[in-house]
Each structure stands twice: as structure tokens, then as C-alpha cells.
Design an enzyme around this catalytic site. Structure first.
Site, short mmCIF file in Angstrom:
data_model
loop_
_atom_site.label_atom_id
_atom_site.label_comp_id
_atom_site.label_asym_id
_atom_site.label_seq_id
_atom_site.Cartn_x
_atom_site.Cartn_y
_atom_site.Cartn_z
N SER A 1 0.76 -1.21 -0.10
CA SER A 1 -0.13 -0.15 0.07
C SER A 1 0.90 1.29 -0.21
O SER A 1 0.75 2.22 -0.84
CB SER A 1 -0.95 0.28 1.22
OG SER A 1 -0.18 -0.11 2.55
N TYR A 2 2.09 1.41 0.78
CA TYR A 2 2.78 2.19 0.97
C TYR A 2 3.54 2.56 -0.53
O TYR A 2 3.83 3.56 -1.16
CB TYR A 2 4.00 2.30 2.10
CG TYR A 2 5.01 3.31 2.23
CD1 TYR A 2 4.50 4.56 2.69
CD2 TYR A 2 6.50 2.97 1.92
CE1 TYR A 2 5.38 5.55 2.81
CE2 TYR A 2 7.02 4.12 1.97
CZ TYR A 2 6.82 5.31 2.61
OH TYR A 2 7.72 6.20 2.67
#
Length: 285
Positions: A153-154
Site C-alpha cells: 500500500s505504501y
């Protein structure tokens, strides 16, 4: 006096940048989310620091801060904007809650867009602007170019920041506003001592990934503690900001060849196998 806005200044890179820009004589408008953080930073900083209280997900608070900054800087406008505020959500993409994924992008990607759109007129994005055009530094990461497991996600948010920054730079040439990407590696800050950095999210403790993710988490925290100190990043950001002819992207990475250059030279499939072997992500046929 030159004016600059830095988001997310309560800790880490933002705090280091605030210190160094203030030392260089800039008036620094620094955003924090909590009034108590604003008060503490105001007490610890010199008179060149002006705290702003807003979350990059709160459009109204951002616009209120634009009004405040405009009253202070007047016709001098802003010389720069450093979009630094961000969060890191970890976990295997197979199991990560969609709400957490949305929050990751809401802060790291849409937050940059909200703040930039709101402050662009003060940076010179207007006809007959009374001051020279400003400069934007968007803080990305090694993860903006290299994909790590359990940080999907990052990684996705920082890849988005990279693409948006290039498009933004090409559009804002119209006003003479430059956009530069800064991609830090490991940063040695207090974040690594927090429980949130040490603990595995509960939602995948019972999944097949728990052993590999635990091993990755320990390595990630250990690497972070060996990273550059925040004041080093602050000094480098000042240097980059003040360059006459800056590059479009800077990688500020400890052990740069091993942790940046080499990672991008290794073929994808080979890097897949290396990561799988190191973290125990090998498929048993």
C-alpha cells in the site's frame, strides 16, 4: 525573508527540514495535526517558525491555513512548498483492509494534491503574479521506485507520487514553478521505537504470511535505525531547494549502491527469488 511551507513537521524529515530552513533565515510555515504539537514546536523553534494546524485530509482546515498564510506573507507569496506529510500502512495485499488502503492513498497521494492545489496561487500560479515563482519538493521514497513485500500500500502510494510529480512539473512550467522529487531511504527517527513500528497488525497474525512478515518487520526496523539522522535530511533538502539547476529527482539513501542502485539493476525475477529466499516466501510444490 523567503517563506516556505512544510507539511508534517512534528517528527522525522519534516522536523529536520524545519530546523535547517529556519537556520538559513526562511520563515517556515509547518503543518501539524495536534494543537499540543504546534505549541511544543513553537516553544522549541526560533521566531521564524509559524505552526499551522491541519491534517492533509481536511480540506477546510487547509483552506483556513491558506488564508492565514496569505495574511502574513502578503505580496511576497511562498518561495516553496515541501509536501512531506505521510503515513506507512503495512501488511500483505491479500489481507489488508480496504479502509486502510484508502487511508494510505488519502494521506500520501490525495493529501499532496489538496495542499498543492490550495497553495499554488501563493506559489505563483496566477497571472501577473507580484513575486517570483516558487518551487515544490514532493517527498517520495526508495519505495517510489522499488517494490517491497508487505509494504504494497505504501509502495503504491509512493509510485503514484512519482508519476503525479512528473506530470505536475510539466504542467506548472506555464507559471515557472518547478517540481522536484526527493526519494529518501532509511531515516533514523523516533518512529522506530514506537509500538506501531515493532508490532505486526493483528489482521494477519493467523495468515500464511505471519512468519515472513515478522522477519521482514524486524529487518525493516533495524535498517531504519541505521538510517540517516533527520538533521542530515534537513540540510540536504535546503541544498536541493536552493540549487539553480536542480535535477528532477534525488535519492538520499544510506549505502546508496547496495540499497538503491543495485536494487534497480537486478532483473525483476531474480530479485523476486532473492526476496523469497530471504523471507521464506518460497512455494512448496
Amino acid at each position: 525573508m523567503k517563506n516556505i511551507l512544510i507539511t508534517g513537521v512534528s517528527t522525522g524529515i519534516g522536523l529536520g527540514a524545519t530546523r535547517e530552513f529556519c537556520k538559513k533565515g526562511y520563515r517556515v510555515f509547518g503543518s501539524v495535526r495536534k494543537p499540543e504539537d504546534a505549541e511544543q514546536l513553537k516553544n522549541e523553534s526560533d521566531e521564524n517558525f509559524v505552526p499551522l494546524i491541519f491534517d492533509v485530509t481536511d480540506e477546510k482546515a487547509i483552506l483556513d491555513s491558506v488564508t492565514l498564510v496569505e495574511k502574513i506573507v502578503g505580496q511576497n507569496g511562498l518561495s516553496g512548498l515541501i509536501n512531506n506529510a505521510g503515513i506507512a500502512v503495512s501488511g500483505p495485499l491479500m489481507h489488508i483492509p480496504i479502509e486502510e488502503l484508502q487511508e494510505q492513498f488519502n494521506v500520501n497521494v490525495f493529501g499532496i494534491i489538496r495542499v498543492t492545489q490550495a497553495f499554488l496561487p501563493l506559489l505563483g500560479a496566477q497571472k501577473n503574479c507580484p513575486h517570483p515563482p516558487g518551487r515544490i519538493l514532493n517527498i517520495s521514497s526508495v519505495a517510489g521506485k522499488v517494490a517491497f513485500p508487505f509494504l504494497g500500500s505504501y509502495v503504491g502510494s509512493k509510485h503514484a507520487v512519482e508519476g503525479l510529480s512528473h506530470s505536475m512539473r510539466r504542467e506548472l512550467q506555464l507559471y515557472g514553478i518547478d517540481v522536484i522529487i526527493v526519494g529518501p531511504g532509511a531515516v533514523n527517527s523516533a518512529i522506530w521505537d514506537k509500538d506501531s513500528a515493532q508490532n505486526i497488525p493483528e489482521y494477519y497474525l493467523e495468515t500464511d504470511f505471519v512468519a515472513s512478515a515478522t522477519k521482514f518487520q524486524k529487518q525493516f526496523v533495524k535498517q531504519g535505525k541505521r538510517g540517516f539522522p533527520i538533521d542530515y535530511f534537513g540540510k540536504r533538502l535546503v541544498q536541493i531547494f536552493e540549487k539553480n539547476k536542480p535535477k528532477t529527482r534525488y535519492a538520499l539513501v544510506p549505502k546508496k549502491f547496495r540499497e538503491w542502485t543495485l536494487l534497480r539493476l537486478i532483473p525483476d525475477r531474480k530479485l523476486d527469488r532473492m526476496i523469497a529466499k530471504g523471507l521464506g516466501l518460497v512455494h512448496n510444490k
